[in-house]
Scaffold this motif. Structure first.
Motif, mmCIF file in Angstrom:
data_model
loop_
_atom_site.group_PDB
_atom_site.id
_atom_site.type_symbol
_atom_site.label_atom_id
_atom_site.label_comp_id
_atom_site.label_asym_id
_atom_site.label_seq_id
_atom_site.Cartn_x
_atom_site.Cartn_y
_atom_site.Cartn_z
ATOM 1 N N GLY A 52 9.513 66.430 35.489
ATOM 2 C CA GLY A 52 8.680 65.300 35.078
ATOM 3 C C GLY A 52 9.289 64.523 33.932
ATOM 4 N N THR A 53 8.529 64.354 32.868
ATOM 5 C CA THR A 53 8.976 63.574 31.708
ATOM 6 C C THR A 53 9.803 64.404 30.739
ATOM 7 O OG1 THR A 53 6.982 64.111 30.460
ATOM 8 C CG2 THR A 53 6.916 62.130 31.846
ATOM 9 N N GLY A 54 10.078 65.649 31.081
ATOM 10 C CA GLY A 54 10.875 66.501 30.202
ATOM 11 C C GLY A 54 10.080 67.194 29.121
ATOM 12 N N LEU A 55 8.775 67.312 29.329
ATOM 13 C CA LEU A 55 7.909 67.907 28.308
ATOM 14 C C LEU A 55 8.323 69.352 27.997
ATOM 15 C CD1 LEU A 55 5.434 67.238 26.568
ATOM 16 C CD2 LEU A 55 3.984 68.060 28.423
ATOM 17 N N LEU A 56 8.462 70.189 29.031
ATOM 18 C CA LEU A 56 8.859 71.573 28.815
ATOM 19 C C LEU A 56 10.269 71.646 28.235
ATOM 20 C CD1 LEU A 56 8.447 74.623 29.068
ATOM 21 C CD2 LEU A 56 9.183 74.449 31.462
ATOM 22 N N SER A 57 11.184 70.857 28.771
ATOM 23 C CA SER A 57 12.556 70.861 28.256
ATOM 24 C C SER A 57 12.600 70.466 26.782
ATOM 25 C CB SER A 57 13.443 69.919 29.076
ATOM 26 O OG SER A 57 13.776 70.494 30.319
ATOM 27 N N GLY A 58 11.717 69.558 26.392
ATOM 28 C CA GLY A 58 11.667 69.154 24.988
ATOM 29 C C GLY A 58 11.349 70.323 24.078
ATOM 30 N N PHE A 59 10.386 71.138 24.481
ATOM 31 C CA PHE A 59 10.034 72.318 23.685
ATOM 32 C C PHE A 59 11.180 73.340 23.696
ATOM 33 C CE2 PHE A 59 5.493 71.110 24.844
ATOM 34 C CZ PHE A 59 5.192 70.645 23.572
ATOM 35 N N LEU A 60 11.812 73.523 24.857
ATOM 36 C CA LEU A 60 12.929 74.460 24.948
ATOM 37 C C LEU A 60 14.122 73.985 24.128
ATOM 38 C CD1 LEU A 60 12.712 75.286 28.762
ATOM 39 C CD2 LEU A 60 12.326 76.906 26.887
ATOM 40 N N MET A 61 14.305 72.679 24.056
ATOM 41 C CA MET A 61 15.420 72.126 23.285
ATOM 42 C C MET A 61 15.256 72.388 21.794
ATOM 43 S SD MET A 61 17.049 68.299 23.628
ATOM 44 C CE MET A 61 17.205 68.425 25.411
ATOM 45 N N GLU A 62 14.006 72.448 21.330
ATOM 46 C CA GLU A 62 13.774 72.781 19.931
ATOM 47 C C GLU A 62 14.235 74.208 19.643
ATOM 48 O OE1 GLU A 62 9.678 72.113 18.951
ATOM 49 O OE2 GLU A 62 9.730 70.015 19.581
ATOM 50 N N LYS A 63 14.080 75.094 20.626
ATOM 51 C CA LYS A 63 14.488 76.496 20.476
ATOM 52 C C LYS A 63 15.995 76.657 20.670
ATOM 53 C CE LYS A 63 13.306 81.175 22.018
ATOM 54 N NZ LYS A 63 12.309 81.990 22.742
ATOM 55 N N TYR A 64 16.542 75.895 21.624
ATOM 56 C CA TYR A 64 17.964 75.993 21.951
ATOM 57 C C TYR A 64 18.618 74.614 21.868
ATOM 58 C CZ TYR A 64 16.868 80.637 23.813
ATOM 59 O OH TYR A 64 16.458 81.941 23.949
ATOM 60 N N PRO A 65 18.870 74.118 20.653
ATOM 61 C CA PRO A 65 19.436 72.767 20.511
ATOM 62 C C PRO A 65 20.836 72.616 21.095
ATOM 63 C CG PRO A 65 19.341 73.913 18.386
ATOM 64 C CD PRO A 65 18.572 74.747 19.354
ATOM 65 N N LYS A 66 21.547 73.741 21.309
ATOM 66 C CA LYS A 66 22.908 73.672 21.857
ATOM 67 C C LYS A 66 22.938 73.935 23.366
ATOM 68 C CE LYS A 66 24.970 75.261 17.505
ATOM 69 N NZ LYS A 66 25.770 76.354 16.856
ATOM 70 N N ALA A 67 21.791 74.046 23.968
ATOM 71 C CA ALA A 67 21.714 74.329 25.414
ATOM 72 C C ALA A 67 22.136 73.120 26.232
ATOM 73 C CB ALA A 67 20.293 74.739 25.788
ATOM 74 N N SER A 68 22.526 73.382 27.493
ATOM 75 C CA SER A 68 22.728 72.293 28.452
ATOM 76 C C SER A 68 21.584 72.359 29.459
ATOM 77 C CB SER A 68 24.085 72.427 29.154
ATOM 78 O OG SER A 68 24.190 73.659 29.818
ATOM 79 N N PHE A 69 21.023 71.215 29.778
ATOM 80 C CA PHE A 69 19.824 71.136 30.607
ATOM 81 C C PHE A 69 20.109 70.375 31.893
ATOM 82 C CE2 PHE A 69 18.104 71.997 26.468
ATOM 83 C CZ PHE A 69 16.911 72.672 26.683
ATOM 84 N N THR A 70 19.485 70.841 32.973
ATOM 85 C CA THR A 70 19.436 70.091 34.226
ATOM 86 C C THR A 70 17.976 69.909 34.583
ATOM 87 O OG1 THR A 70 21.539 71.014 35.016
ATOM 88 C CG2 THR A 70 20.069 70.036 36.661
ATOM 89 N N LEU A 71 17.546 68.659 34.706
ATOM 90 C CA LEU A 71 16.159 68.334 35.034
ATOM 91 C C LEU A 71 16.110 67.752 36.434
ATOM 92 C CD1 LEU A 71 16.216 68.438 31.866
ATOM 93 C CD2 LEU A 71 14.446 66.663 31.897
ATOM 94 N N ILE A 72 15.273 68.331 37.285
ATOM 95 C CA ILE A 72 15.117 67.799 38.642
ATOM 96 C C ILE A 72 13.653 67.497 38.904
ATOM 97 C CG2 ILE A 72 15.053 70.166 39.607
ATOM 98 C CD1 ILE A 72 16.291 68.937 42.193
ATOM 99 N N ASP A 73 13.400 66.345 39.523
ATOM 100 C CA ASP A 73 12.041 65.938 39.849
ATOM 101 C C ASP A 73 12.080 64.918 40.982
ATOM 102 O OD1 ASP A 73 9.193 66.253 38.279
ATOM 103 O OD2 ASP A 73 9.291 64.342 39.345
ATOM 104 N N LEU A 74 10.995 64.869 41.738
ATOM 105 C CA LEU A 74 10.862 63.883 42.821
ATOM 106 C C LEU A 74 10.713 62.460 42.297
ATOM 107 C CD1 LEU A 74 8.241 65.555 45.209
ATOM 108 C CD2 LEU A 74 10.581 64.949 45.832
ATOM 109 N N SER A 75 10.077 62.335 41.129
ATOM 110 C CA SER A 75 9.694 61.026 40.618
ATOM 111 C C SER A 75 10.769 60.426 39.709
ATOM 112 C CB SER A 75 8.370 61.115 39.847
ATOM 113 O OG SER A 75 8.097 59.909 39.169
ATOM 114 N N GLU A 76 11.378 59.347 40.169
ATOM 115 C CA GLU A 76 12.384 58.664 39.363
ATOM 116 C C GLU A 76 11.772 58.114 38.080
ATOM 117 O OE1 GLU A 76 15.819 55.188 39.807
ATOM 118 O OE2 GLU A 76 14.460 55.610 41.476
ATOM 119 N N LYS A 77 10.545 57.636 38.182
ATOM 120 C CA LYS A 77 9.902 57.048 36.998
ATOM 121 C C LYS A 77 9.614 58.101 35.935
ATOM 122 C CE LYS A 77 7.923 52.913 39.100
ATOM 123 N NZ LYS A 77 6.697 52.099 39.314
ATOM 124 N N MET A 78 9.237 59.310 36.374
ATOM 125 C CA MET A 78 9.019 60.389 35.414
ATOM 126 C C MET A 78 10.333 60.741 34.715
ATOM 127 S SD MET A 78 5.734 61.511 35.476
ATOM 128 C CE MET A 78 5.352 63.255 35.537
#
Length: 225
Positions: A52-78
């Motif tokens: 979606g809008t990266g809500l969960l990833s945002g919280f995880l990024m606070e815990k792991y600022p050096k992590a690499s993320f892949t976000l997948i979603d059906l909605s381009e707008k999200m």
């Protein structure tokens, strides 16, 4: 899936703002999910499915600022909202697609999802849990923070009635509440114990429901080969 994508495209701008009012246990729900996302590296590879809008990833990024993320979603707008959220973060990839069908080629330290897998049918859920297991590295973690179906018809009615009472007193405009009721018609929630059994059958270890508040649950498993 096209109907689901259309619904989330329509609410993409308001999604984050609405979350706290649609989720009575918002802080605990996301807080517990992040707290159990403990991997043995400071630079984990994290896959956020139904991001979606990266809500969960945002919280995880606070815990792991050096992590690499892949976000997948059906909605381009999200995902456009997510791109704006993480515009200063270089280690984020975006995939517009159906994660239940997508051919992932990388392995991850953490596969996580929040409020998405309940859109899949039972057989699709189980298949995706298998796929998640295959994508995890040794000692990798799977977290699914999601909606679950009540253990009995009485409990299911209690869960839904309590949730409706909460959001109708949340201050959300009536049209947004009614739109929320329309969206949940596409939900395909499964019982918690059934999903826990699937995770165990697939091979996950330390499988547990870490947190539950009415129909909101955080499921956990580890891959130990």
């Amino acid at each position: 899936m096209s109907e689901i994508r259309r619904n989330f495209d329509e609410i993409s701008e308001k999604y984050d703002e609405q979350r706290k009012k649609f989720i009575p246990c918002f802080d605990d729900f996301y807080g517990v999910s992040v707290s159990v996302a403990s991997v043995n590296t400071e630079t984990p590879k994290i896959l956020d499915v139904g991001a979606g809008t990266g809500l969960l990833s945002g919280f995880l990024m606070e815990k792991y600022p050096k992590a690499s993320f892949t976000l997948i979603d059906l909605s381009e707008k999200m995902l456009e909202i997510a791109k704006d959220r993480f515009r200063s973060s270089p280690n984020v990839k975006y995939i517009i697609g159906d994660y239940s069908k997508y051919g992932f080629v990388e392995e991850y330290d953490l596969v996580a999802s929040a409020l998405s897998i309940h859109h899949l049918e039972d057989n699709e859920k189980k298949d995706f849990y298998k796929k998640s297991y295959s994508l995890l590295k040794q000692s990798g973690i799977f977290i699914n923070a999601d909606l679950v179906y009540g253990e009995t018809p009485f409990i299911e009615n209690l869960n839904k009635t309590t949730w409706k009472q909460y959001i109708e007193g949340s201050g959300l405009p009536e049209e947004e509440i009614l739109a929320g009721y329309e969206r949940i018609k596409h939900d395909k929630e499964s019982k918690l114990d059934q999903q826990i059994d699937w995770l165990k059958e697939i091979g996950f270890c330390d499988v547990s429901c870490i947190y539950k508040f009415y129909n909101f649950a955080v499921m956990f498993g580890r891959k130990i080969v």
